[in-house]
Scaffold this motif. Structure first.
Motif, PDB file in Angstrom:
ATOM      1  N   MET A   1     -36.054 -11.916  37.518  1.00 53.76           N
ATOM      2  CA  MET A   1     -37.327 -12.175  38.176  1.00 53.76           C
ATOM      3  C   MET A   1     -37.759 -10.986  39.035  1.00 53.76           C
ATOM      4  SD  MET A   1     -37.370 -16.213  39.214  1.00 53.76           S
ATOM      5  CE  MET A   1     -35.745 -16.245  39.960  1.00 53.76           C
ATOM      6  N   ILE A   2     -36.797 -10.343  39.693  1.00 54.87           N
ATOM      7  CA  ILE A   2     -37.116  -9.177  40.509  1.00 54.87           C
ATOM      8  C   ILE A   2     -37.663  -8.068  39.627  1.00 54.87           C
ATOM      9  CG2 ILE A   2     -36.116  -7.339  41.926  1.00 54.87           C
ATOM     10  CD1 ILE A   2     -34.222  -9.477  43.076  1.00 54.87           C
ATOM     11  N   GLN A   3     -37.046  -7.850  38.499  1.00 52.73           N
ATOM     12  CA  GLN A   3     -37.524  -6.835  37.574  1.00 52.73           C
ATOM     13  C   GLN A   3     -38.929  -7.171  37.060  1.00 52.73           C
ATOM     14  OE1 GLN A   3     -34.455  -6.739  34.593  1.00 52.73           O
ATOM     15  NE2 GLN A   3     -33.301  -5.116  35.644  1.00 52.73           N
ATOM     16  N   ALA A   4     -39.199  -8.460  36.909  1.00 53.38           N
ATOM     17  CA  ALA A   4     -40.498  -8.888  36.395  1.00 53.38           C
ATOM     18  C   ALA A   4     -41.642  -8.578  37.359  1.00 53.38           C
ATOM     19  CB  ALA A   4     -40.478 -10.376  36.084  1.00 53.38           C
ATOM     20  N   LEU A   5     -41.336  -8.307  38.632  1.00 58.34           N
ATOM     21  CA  LEU A   5     -42.375  -7.930  39.591  1.00 58.34           C
ATOM     22  C   LEU A   5     -43.029  -6.608  39.217  1.00 58.34           C
ATOM     23  CD1 LEU A   5     -40.695  -8.865  42.997  1.00 58.34           C
ATOM     24  CD2 LEU A   5     -42.592 -10.049  41.888  1.00 58.34           C
ATOM     25  N   GLN A   6     -42.358  -5.818  38.372  1.00 56.27           N
ATOM     26  CA  GLN A   6     -42.891  -4.531  37.948  1.00 56.27           C
ATOM     27  C   GLN A   6     -43.499  -4.600  36.543  1.00 56.27           C
ATOM     28  OE1 GLN A   6     -42.884  -2.380  40.372  1.00 56.27           O
ATOM     29  NE2 GLN A   6     -41.618  -3.777  41.600  1.00 56.27           N
ATOM     30  N   ASP A   7     -43.578  -5.789  35.981  1.00 55.76           N
ATOM     31  CA  ASP A   7     -44.108  -5.939  34.632  1.00 55.76           C
ATOM     32  C   ASP A   7     -45.592  -5.552  34.588  1.00 55.76           C
ATOM     33  OD1 ASP A   7     -43.092  -7.514  31.975  1.00 55.76           O
ATOM     34  OD2 ASP A   7     -45.267  -7.684  32.221  1.00 55.76           O
ATOM     35  N   GLN A   8     -46.032  -5.066  33.437  1.00 54.54           N
ATOM     36  CA  GLN A   8     -47.429  -4.663  33.299  1.00 54.54           C
ATOM     37  C   GLN A   8     -48.371  -5.859  33.258  1.00 54.54           C
ATOM     38  OE1 GLN A   8     -47.804  -2.080  29.913  1.00 54.54           O
ATOM     39  NE2 GLN A   8     -46.805  -0.363  30.934  1.00 54.54           N
ATOM     40  N   SER A   9     -47.856  -7.001  32.874  1.00 56.73           N
ATOM     41  CA  SER A   9     -48.683  -8.203  32.802  1.00 56.73           C
ATOM     42  C   SER A   9     -48.850  -8.821  34.186  1.00 56.73           C
ATOM     43  CB  SER A   9     -48.048  -9.224  31.865  1.00 56.73           C
ATOM     44  OG  SER A   9     -48.679 -10.484  32.003  1.00 56.73           O
ATOM     45  N   GLU A  10     -50.088  -9.029  34.590  1.00 61.74           N
ATOM     46  CA  GLU A  10     -50.346  -9.632  35.893  1.00 61.74           C
ATOM     47  C   GLU A  10     -49.831 -11.068  35.944  1.00 61.74           C
ATOM     48  OE1 GLU A  10     -54.209 -10.549  38.751  1.00 61.74           O
ATOM     49  OE2 GLU A  10     -54.267  -8.904  37.318  1.00 61.74           O
ATOM     50  N   GLN A  11     -49.926 -11.790  34.828  1.00 64.32           N
ATOM     51  CA  GLN A  11     -49.452 -13.164  34.788  1.00 64.32           C
ATOM     52  C   GLN A  11     -47.935 -13.244  34.962  1.00 64.32           C
ATOM     53  OE1 GLN A  11     -51.597 -11.858  32.637  1.00 64.32           O
ATOM     54  NE2 GLN A  11     -53.468 -13.035  32.999  1.00 64.32           N
ATOM     55  N   LYS A  13     -46.035 -10.976  36.524  1.00 68.71           N
ATOM     56  CA  LYS A  13     -45.729 -10.628  37.908  1.00 68.71           C
ATOM     57  C   LYS A  13     -45.985 -11.801  38.854  1.00 68.71           C
ATOM     58  CE  LYS A  13     -48.217  -6.818  37.949  1.00 68.71           C
ATOM     59  NZ  LYS A  13     -48.818  -5.537  38.416  1.00 68.71           N
ATOM     60  N   LYS A  14     -47.104 -12.482  38.635  1.00 69.98           N
ATOM     61  CA  LYS A  14     -47.444 -13.619  39.494  1.00 69.98           C
ATOM     62  C   LYS A  14     -46.421 -14.737  39.358  1.00 69.98           C
ATOM     63  CE  LYS A  14     -51.087 -16.985  40.349  1.00 69.98           C
ATOM     64  NZ  LYS A  14     -52.425 -17.471  39.947  1.00 69.98           N
ATOM     65  N   ALA A  15     -46.009 -15.045  38.107  1.00 70.72           N
ATOM     66  CA  ALA A  15     -45.019 -16.104  37.889  1.00 70.72           C
ATOM     67  C   ALA A  15     -43.695 -15.759  38.552  1.00 70.72           C
ATOM     68  CB  ALA A  15     -44.827 -16.322  36.390  1.00 70.72           C
ATOM     69  N   ALA A  16     -43.279 -14.498  38.432  1.00 71.98           N
ATOM     70  CA  ALA A  16     -42.021 -14.066  39.053  1.00 71.98           C
ATOM     71  C   ALA A  16     -42.113 -14.155  40.570  1.00 71.98           C
ATOM     72  CB  ALA A  16     -41.694 -12.640  38.615  1.00 71.98           C
ATOM     73  N   PHE A  17     -43.241 -13.745  41.115  1.00 69.29           N
ATOM     74  CA  PHE A  17     -43.432 -13.775  42.565  1.00 69.29           C
ATOM     75  C   PHE A  17     -43.336 -15.204  43.096  1.00 69.29           C
ATOM     76  CE2 PHE A  17     -45.955 -13.795  46.462  1.00 69.29           C
ATOM     77  CZ  PHE A  17     -45.483 -12.652  47.105  1.00 69.29           C
ATOM     78  N   GLU A  18     -43.996 -16.141  42.424  1.00 73.37           N
ATOM     79  CA  GLU A  18     -43.988 -17.528  42.877  1.00 73.37           C
ATOM     80  C   GLU A  18     -42.592 -18.147  42.781  1.00 73.37           C
ATOM     81  OE1 GLU A  18     -46.969 -19.385  40.540  1.00 73.37           O
ATOM     82  OE2 GLU A  18     -48.646 -18.510  41.653  1.00 73.37           O
ATOM     83  N   LEU A  19     -41.843 -17.798  41.742  1.00 76.67           N
ATOM     84  CA  LEU A  19     -40.476 -18.305  41.614  1.00 76.67           C
ATOM     85  C   LEU A  19     -39.562 -17.723  42.687  1.00 76.67           C
ATOM     86  CD1 LEU A  19     -40.094 -18.209  37.732  1.00 76.67           C
ATOM     87  CD2 LEU A  19     -40.127 -20.264  39.164  1.00 76.67           C
ATOM     88  N   LEU A  20     -39.754 -16.455  42.985  1.00 77.71           N
ATOM     89  CA  LEU A  20     -38.905 -15.805  43.993  1.00 77.71           C
ATOM     90  C   LEU A  20     -39.183 -16.337  45.399  1.00 77.71           C
ATOM     91  CD1 LEU A  20     -38.995 -12.139  42.654  1.00 77.71           C
ATOM     92  CD2 LEU A  20     -36.974 -13.602  42.806  1.00 77.71           C
TER      93      LEU A  20
END
Length: 337
Positions: A1-11, A13-20
């Motif tokens: 999930m932390i790595q997903a914060l740097q994903d190019q997809s805004e969706q 990144k948002k999903a990872a942020f909310e889970l974290l």
């Protein structure tokens, strides 16, 4: 999930942020503290009780109250947590373009087109007193961090006035602009007053003496809005030129230019100074991450966004618009019940 914060997809990144946000590990909390939460904001409440464009908003220092003023002399006092109106005030002026709240959350100040500033009791809605001294419309008002000083901008008389709120008297009148003064700000360290004008300049004044310290030839046309960074080192400005500019407050040096074809009308720094939020002519709000250069667009208004403000805890963004509404933006889990 932390790595997903740097994903190019805004969706993603948002999903990872909310889970974290649901995780309690110190390492996760530290990472989230350094991440720009404004990029994930959504509109979760809309105030609709105004009947005409809402030109001015302010949030109380305790983060519990929103005050909004419209072009039909109405001031509404809202509970930020419930969205309910606590008070409705009727200004003697016809158009409220500027408003602020005292640091003790007891008084509302608003500029009028009748050469004056009104001071209202925030709890009772009674008019406490009026400050008179400008020769025309009061376009902007700001209050110092110690709550002892009010600063106002005059459109017709092209001046800035510094008021002692203990004596209710004007201490200094600052002259130098050659056109309407449309925006003012007081630095958090209470050393500096900054003003902008339709003459295209930004002027930096000494807070105590009122002496002119610096003139910045900022834009080729009206400088609509300015704000000062939390560390009192930078100024942000916007104008008809469809650019946002960031300046060194002490030297006047241009530090950065942000191209904004949406046409910024209002600007504010985030509380960590790492982001700028702008309200735009095209009905959108832009969030600019100054570290990464990433820009997020918030959509929801249907008219020019006249004013933007951020709550003291940085968790909520409030906007007002020509479309007669005030909107509250934040993270999904902060939504009203």
């Amino acid at each position: 999930m932390i790595q997903a914060l740097q994903d190019q997809s805004e969706q993603v990144k948002k999903a990872a942020f909310e889970l974290l946000l649901e995780r309690a590990e110190p390492r996760v909390k530290k990472i989230l503290q350094n991440h720009n939460l404004y990029l994930f904001f959504e509109c979760f409440f809309t105030f609709k009780q105004h009947s005409i464009g809402v030109d001015a908003i302010a949030i109380s220092s305790d983060g519990k109250i929103i005050v909004s003023g419209d072009a039909n002399h109405i001031i509404n006092v809202w509970n930020l947590d419930t969205g309910e109106i606590k008070l409705t005030l009727q200004s003697r002026g016809s158009w409220i373009e500027s408003i602020c709240i005292s640091l003790d959350c007891q008084t509302i100040f608003n500029g009028t087109n009748l050469h004056s500033i009104e001071a209202w009791d925030l709890n009772t809605g009674q008019l406490k007193y009026t400050l008179k001294g400008h020769s025309g419309q009061v376009k902007s008002v700001a209050i110092s961090s110690d709550g002892q000083t009010l600063v106002s901008a005059g459109c017709n008389d092209k001046t800035v006035k510094i008021w002692n709120l203990n004596t209710k008297e004007s201490q200094h009148t600052l002259e130098g602009h050659t056109d309407c003064v449309c925006s003012i700000a007081i630095s958090p360290d209470q050393q500096t007053i900054v003003s902008s004008s339709h003459d295209g300049t930004i002027k930096v004044w000494d807070f105590v003496t009122g002496d002119l310290k610096l003139t910045i030839e900022a834009h080729s046309c009206n400088v609509f809005s300015i704000a000062i960074s939390p560390d009192s080192q930078r100024i942000v400005s916007c104008s008809w030129e469809q650019v946002i500019k960031i300046w060194d407050l002490n030297t006047g040096e241009l530090k950065r230019t942000l191209i904004d074809s949406s046409g910024a009308y209002s600007v504010v720094f985030s509380h960590d100074g790492q982001s700028i939020v702008s309200g735009c002519y095209d009905s959108t709000i832009k969030v600019w991450d100054l570290n990464t250069g990433f820009k997020k667009t918030l959509k929801g208004h249907s008219g020019c966004v006249f004013c933007v403000a951020i709550s003291p805890d940085g968790q909520r963004l409030v906007s007002s618009s020509q479309d007669t509404t005030v909107k509250v933006w934040g993270l999904p889990e902060l939504q009203y019940n």
